[in-house]
Structure formats: structure tokens, C-alpha cells
Design a protein around this motif. Structure first.
Motif, PDB file in Angstrom:
ATOM      1  N   GLY A 145      38.434  33.588  32.295  1.00  0.00           N
ATOM      2  CA  GLY A 145      37.123  33.568  32.934  1.00  0.00           C
ATOM      3  C   GLY A 145      37.132  33.762  34.438  1.00  0.00           C
ATOM      4  N   LYS A 146      38.307  33.869  35.066  1.00  0.00           N
ATOM      5  CA  LYS A 146      38.373  34.032  36.518  1.00  0.00           C
ATOM      6  C   LYS A 146      37.979  35.455  36.918  1.00  0.00           C
ATOM      7  N   HIS A 147      37.032  35.560  37.879  1.00  0.00           N
ATOM      8  CA  HIS A 147      36.579  36.858  38.380  1.00  0.00           C
ATOM      9  C   HIS A 147      37.674  37.447  39.263  1.00  0.00           C
ATOM     10  N   LEU A 148      38.187  38.623  38.891  1.00  0.00           N
ATOM     11  CA  LEU A 148      39.244  39.278  39.646  1.00  0.00           C
ATOM     12  C   LEU A 148      38.681  40.288  40.645  1.00  0.00           C
ATOM     13  N   LEU A 149      37.888  41.243  40.130  1.00  0.00           N
ATOM     14  CA  LEU A 149      37.422  42.371  40.921  1.00  0.00           C
ATOM     15  C   LEU A 149      36.021  42.792  40.489  1.00  0.00           C
ATOM     16  N   THR A 150      35.309  43.451  41.387  1.00  0.00           N
ATOM     17  CA  THR A 150      34.101  44.179  41.018  1.00  0.00           C
ATOM     18  C   THR A 150      34.318  45.619  41.468  1.00  0.00           C
ATOM     19  N   VAL A 151      34.247  46.535  40.506  1.00  0.00           N
ATOM     20  CA  VAL A 151      34.519  47.949  40.741  1.00  0.00           C
ATOM     21  C   VAL A 151      33.200  48.722  40.725  1.00  0.00           C
ATOM     22  N   VAL A 152      33.003  49.571  41.732  1.00  0.00           N
ATOM     23  CA  VAL A 152      31.801  50.403  41.825  1.00  0.00           C
ATOM     24  C   VAL A 152      32.242  51.867  41.819  1.00  0.00           C
ATOM     25  N   PRO A 153      31.748  52.668  40.847  1.00  0.00           N
ATOM     26  CA  PRO A 153      32.110  54.092  40.811  1.00  0.00           C
ATOM     27  C   PRO A 153      31.303  54.917  41.805  1.00  0.00           C
ATOM     28  N   LYS A 154      31.797  56.107  42.111  1.00  0.00           N
ATOM     29  CA  LYS A 154      31.079  57.018  43.025  1.00  0.00           C
ATOM     30  C   LYS A 154      29.809  57.553  42.381  1.00  0.00           C
ATOM     31  N   GLU A 155      29.894  57.899  41.096  1.00  0.00           N
ATOM     32  CA  GLU A 155      28.742  58.449  40.366  1.00  0.00           C
ATOM     33  C   GLU A 155      28.304  57.444  39.310  1.00  0.00           C
ATOM     34  N   GLN A 156      26.995  57.288  39.173  1.00  0.00           N
ATOM     35  CA  GLN A 156      26.457  56.320  38.215  1.00  0.00           C
ATOM     36  C   GLN A 156      26.397  56.934  36.815  1.00  0.00           C
ATOM     37  N   LEU A 157      26.614  56.084  35.811  1.00  0.00           N
ATOM     38  CA  LEU A 157      26.519  56.478  34.404  1.00  0.00           C
ATOM     39  C   LEU A 157      27.398  57.681  34.073  1.00  0.00           C
ATOM     40  N   ASP A 158      28.595  57.739  34.672  1.00  0.00           N
ATOM     41  CA  ASP A 158      29.513  58.856  34.462  1.00  0.00           C
ATOM     42  C   ASP A 158      30.924  58.312  34.283  1.00  0.00           C
ATOM     43  N   GLU A 159      31.437  58.373  33.051  1.00  0.00           N
ATOM     44  CA  GLU A 159      32.776  57.842  32.766  1.00  0.00           C
ATOM     45  C   GLU A 159      33.890  58.626  33.444  1.00  0.00           C
ATOM     46  N   THR A 160      33.609  59.854  33.874  1.00  0.00           N
ATOM     47  CA  THR A 160      34.639  60.656  34.528  1.00  0.00           C
ATOM     48  C   THR A 160      34.653  60.447  36.047  1.00  0.00           C
ATOM     49  N   SER A 161      33.726  59.648  36.544  1.00  0.00           N
ATOM     50  CA  SER A 161      33.639  59.386  37.977  1.00  0.00           C
ATOM     51  C   SER A 161      34.854  58.592  38.457  1.00  0.00           C
ATOM     52  N   THR A 162      35.302  58.914  39.667  1.00  0.00           N
ATOM     53  CA  THR A 162      36.329  58.094  40.304  1.00  0.00           C
ATOM     54  C   THR A 162      35.641  56.907  40.973  1.00  0.00           C
ATOM     55  N   LEU A 163      36.414  56.059  41.603  1.00  0.00           N
ATOM     56  CA  LEU A 163      35.895  54.805  42.137  1.00  0.00           C
ATOM     57  C   LEU A 163      35.495  54.927  43.606  1.00  0.00           C
ATOM     58  N   LYS A 164      34.414  54.233  43.956  1.00  0.00           N
ATOM     59  CA  LYS A 164      33.927  54.213  45.335  1.00  0.00           C
ATOM     60  C   LYS A 164      34.478  53.000  46.080  1.00  0.00           C
ATOM     61  N   SER A 165      34.398  51.825  45.452  1.00  0.00           N
ATOM     62  CA  SER A 165      34.852  50.609  46.130  1.00  0.00           C
ATOM     63  C   SER A 165      35.287  49.551  45.122  1.00  0.00           C
ATOM     64  N   ILE A 166      36.084  48.619  45.619  1.00  0.00           N
ATOM     65  CA  ILE A 166      36.554  47.494  44.810  1.00  0.00           C
ATOM     66  C   ILE A 166      36.444  46.238  45.656  1.00  0.00           C
ATOM     67  N   GLN A 167      35.643  45.299  45.181  1.00  0.00           N
ATOM     68  CA  GLN A 167      35.532  44.018  45.876  1.00  0.00           C
ATOM     69  C   GLN A 167      36.546  43.055  45.262  1.00  0.00           C
ATOM     70  N   ILE A 168      37.299  42.394  46.118  1.00  0.00           N
ATOM     71  CA  ILE A 168      38.369  41.491  45.701  1.00  0.00           C
ATOM     72  C   ILE A 168      37.827  40.066  45.599  1.00  0.00           C
ATOM     73  N   PHE A 169      38.110  39.395  44.474  1.00  0.00           N
ATOM     74  CA  PHE A 169      37.701  38.003  44.288  1.00  0.00           C
ATOM     75  C   PHE A 169      38.879  37.065  44.039  1.00  0.00           C
ATOM     76  N   ASP A 170      40.040  37.608  43.720  1.00  0.00           N
ATOM     77  CA  ASP A 170      41.204  36.802  43.350  1.00  0.00           C
ATOM     78  C   ASP A 170      42.237  36.837  44.480  1.00  0.00           C
ATOM     79  N   GLU A 171      42.715  35.654  44.873  1.00  0.00           N
ATOM     80  CA  GLU A 171      43.651  35.553  46.001  1.00  0.00           C
ATOM     81  C   GLU A 171      45.009  36.189  45.716  1.00  0.00           C
TER      82      GLU A 171
END
Length: 186
Positions: free
Chosen positions: A80-106
Motif C-alpha cells: 500500500g505504500k505510494h512509490l511514484l506518480t507517473v504522468v505521460p506526455k500524451e493523454q489516453l495514449d498507451e504508446t506515449s512516453t513519460l512527461k514527469s515522475i513524482q517521487i513519494f518513496d525515500e
């Protein structure tokens, strides 16, 4: 000689496991653990097969909400520990690469030891902060060498929230804690 082979093989395998295990949590420019600038949304399921992914999807171009949020993929450990939140460059597109990653785990950290639990003093001593931007409630530090932004609450700075007072590096106390840590892949 025969007695020496087994201990050496054991040490080699142990070092290999330690190296592979630590790689899961390394942060560098263009890399967070196993995620890189080439990783697609489709690959998240495979990379985090042992973890849970919560998808918060936008309406994309088909929606009529002008202030559309980005898609978000929240990565949680099975416990249940939140590790990351990943945001893709393009919405609703499985082939999209990633725009940003927010870190939650030390455990996710840079070579210099920078992680979500770092203080400003640790960040400033081990990283080149290229600029500071102020918002109503926080100060954002830009670290170009890692392509990251780190946000510190104005409350940690002893400043009143909800004003646009500029913040300089000299004003930030060494013990100020990180509010958010985002790695950008653009």
C-alpha cells in the motif's frame, strides 16, 4: 584452489544482487529506477508487475472540460505504500512516453543521496540549484543537472503563505523539508 571458488562465487552473486536491487531506486537525469525517457505507458504494467497501478485518466480531446487534468498513474507497493506518480506526455495514449515522475518513496534517490526526505541543506550542498521560483504557497528549486524540481512549502521558510514574495537561496533554512520531488523527462 577448489575451496576458494565457492566463497568467491558467493561474493560475486551477492554483489550482483545488491547492484540490481539498488538500480530499482536510482534517480539520474532521464531515469527513475527502471523508467527512462523511452519508457511508454504500455510498459508500466510490465515494469511494475509486482506492484499496483491506479490509473486516473483524463477525458482527453473528446472531453468538454477546457481545464483538463493530465493522466496519472499512481504506483503503489503491494503493501500500500505510494512509490511514484507517473504522468505521460500524451493523454489516453498507451504508446506515449513519460512527461514527469513524482517521487513519494525515500528509497528513490540520486547518486548524491537526494531523496524526498532530504533537507534544503543537503540538497544545496550536493546539487547545483539553477533557479528558485516562488508561488503563493511554495518555493520551487530547479536542478538542471538532474532535470528535477523540488518544492518547499513557504511555511518551512517562515514566510506567510499566499503571497508572491520572491525567495532567494539565502532565505531558505538548511532544515527546510521537501514538499514534492519531480523528475522531468522533457
Amino acid at each position: 584452489m577448489k575451496n576458494l571458488i565457492k566463497p568467491l562465487l558467493f561474493v560475486f552473486v551477492a554483489v550482483l544482487f545488491v547492484q540490481c536491487g539498488n538500480g530499482r531506486y536510482n534517480i539520474a537525469k532521464g531515469k527513475v529506477g527502471k523508467l527512462t525517457t523511452k519508457t511508454t505507458v504500455k510498459e508500466l504494467e510490465q515494469i511494475f508487475a509486482k506492484d499496483s497501478i491506479v490509473k486516473i485518466l483524463s477525458e482527453g480531446a473528446k472531453g468538454d472540460n477546457y481545464f483538463q487534468d493530465d493522466d496519472e498513474y499512481l504506483i503503489y507497493e503491494k503493501g500500500g505504500k505510494h512509490l511514484l506518480t507517473v504522468v505521460p506526455k500524451e493523454q489516453l495514449d498507451e504508446t506515449s512516453t513519460l512527461k514527469s515522475i513524482q517521487i513519494f518513496d525515500e528509497r528513490y534517490k540520486t547518486e548524491s543521496g537526494l531523496n524526498i526526505n532530504s533537507t534544503f541543506g543537503q540538497i544545496n550542498a550536493n546539487n547545483k540549484i539553477s533557479k528558485v521560483e516562488s508561488s503563493f504557497s511554495s518555493a520551487t528549486l530547479f536542478i538542471d543537472d538532474l532535470n528535477t524540481t523540488i518544492t518547499i512549502d513557504k511555511e518551512e521558510l517562515g514566510l506567510k503563505e499566499f503571497n508572491m514574495q520572491k525567495v532567494s537561496l539565502e532565505q531558505i533554512p538548511d532544515l527546510a523539508k521537501v514538499k514534492s520531488f519531480i523528475v522531468w523527462f522533457n
